[in-house]
Design an enzyme around this catalytic site. Sequence first.
Site, PDB file in Angstrom:
ATOM      1  N   ILE A   1       0.871  -1.165   0.000  1.00  0.00           N
ATOM      2  CA  ILE A   1       0.000   0.000   0.000  1.00  0.00           C
ATOM      3  C   ILE A   1       0.914   1.223   0.000  1.00  0.00           C
ATOM      4  CG2 ILE A   1      -2.005  -1.074   1.059  1.00  0.00           C
ATOM      5  CD1 ILE A   1      -1.179  -0.014   3.734  1.00  0.00           C
ATOM      6  N   ASP A   2       0.411   2.328  -0.513  1.00  0.00           N
ATOM      7  CA  ASP A   2       1.246   3.511  -0.698  1.00  0.00           C
ATOM      8  C   ASP A   2       1.690   4.112   0.630  1.00  0.00           C
ATOM      9  OD1 ASP A   2       0.824   3.283  -3.456  1.00  0.00           O
ATOM     10  OD2 ASP A   2      -1.048   4.422  -3.325  1.00  0.00           O
ATOM     11  N   LYS A   3       2.716   4.922   0.561  1.00  0.00           N
ATOM     12  CA  LYS A   3       3.302   5.561   1.745  1.00  0.00           C
ATOM     13  C   LYS A   3       2.253   6.256   2.603  1.00  0.00           C
ATOM     14  CE  LYS A   3       6.433   9.436   2.828  1.00  0.00           C
ATOM     15  NZ  LYS A   3       5.434  10.537   2.938  1.00  0.00           N
TER      16      LYS A   3
ATOM     17  N   THR B   1      -1.033   5.901   2.388  1.00  0.00           N
ATOM     18  CA  THR B   1      -2.216   5.079   2.642  1.00  0.00           C
ATOM     19  C   THR B   1      -1.929   4.251   3.886  1.00  0.00           C
ATOM     20  OG1 THR B   1      -2.793   4.937   0.294  1.00  0.00           O
ATOM     21  CG2 THR B   1      -3.692   3.250   1.742  1.00  0.00           C
TER      22      THR B   1
ATOM     23  N   ARG C   1      -6.870   5.088  -6.296  1.00  0.00           N
ATOM     24  CA  ARG C   1      -6.609   6.509  -6.546  1.00  0.00           C
ATOM     25  C   ARG C   1      -6.827   6.859  -8.016  1.00  0.00           C
ATOM     26  NH1 ARG C   1      -0.713   7.154  -4.097  1.00  0.00           N
ATOM     27  NH2 ARG C   1      -1.090   9.369  -4.594  1.00  0.00           N
TER      28      ARG C   1
END
Length: 304
Positions: free
Chosen positions: A137-139, A141, A237
């Site tokens: 998962i993104d930084k 998120t 996103r």
Amino acid sequence: MKNKQILESTIVNQSGRLDKILATDFSAFSRNQIKKLIDQDRVIVNGKPVLAKYLVQDGDHVVIKVPPVKKTELLPEKIPLDIVYEDDDLIVVNKPQGMVVHPSAGHSEHTLVNALLSHAPLSTINGEFRPGIVHRIDKDTSGLLMVAKNNFAHEHLSLDLKSHKTGRKYLAIVHGNFSEKRGTIKAPIDRDPKNRQKQAVVANGREAITHFKVLESFSNYSLIEAVLETGRTHQIRVHMAYIGHPVAGDPLYGPRKTLPGRGQYLFASSLSLTQPHTGKELSFSAPLPDYFQKMLLKLRNLNE
């Protein structure tokens, strides 16, 4: 796979570029990793090395010669972890907003991987800098993700992800209000040809499917639940921006005028998976982090 260094596959009912097909069939590898293996003549099709742009045909026999994994040089760091579940095969961890999952350009330390290495041994399938990482998962998120502690577990968890057996639900605050209460976005995703730092909906991209449900509406914003059927980079996103409802606070895909904070309001709220050895179905959920709850409270108060 008895020999972890030799991977084999036979192409059945698939067409397209070799690197794209293999990145899908062998989900433990990224497309860039596959291309690098092809460039090193480590991918053999019907007994011969080929180019990444080779168009596969039904019945093609593919052999991937994976180089031995070097002993990791990452430094374990004693960073506190919010572990939701752990057994001999896997860890489910609740990642905070602002933490990078694994080392990359500009983020060589203080990552989730650094913290995990000080806690437990991790699988080696995904290479030197992504041990244990089955999905990301993104930084900015926050929320749940699973980590493999051994290669057996990694292979099984990766296969479950590929076959859509893993359940992943997210909560997100997005811009705008909806006329419908639920929907499905089916739009292929790949790297944005105009900006290499972004992903985009493109005609020849990889299949991407997101289901969403509106949970609450505010003035100019909505709280949604999103369920991933596929797992492309930045999928929620990209998809929400594509339909005109970008995730609030998203610095890459959203508008400048948005909700204040340290990044997108996107939270991996629940995760369901199959335990690799026992076959038991496991489900986990995590409470909304404080920053997310406070913003929802603010939006509700403005709505009154």
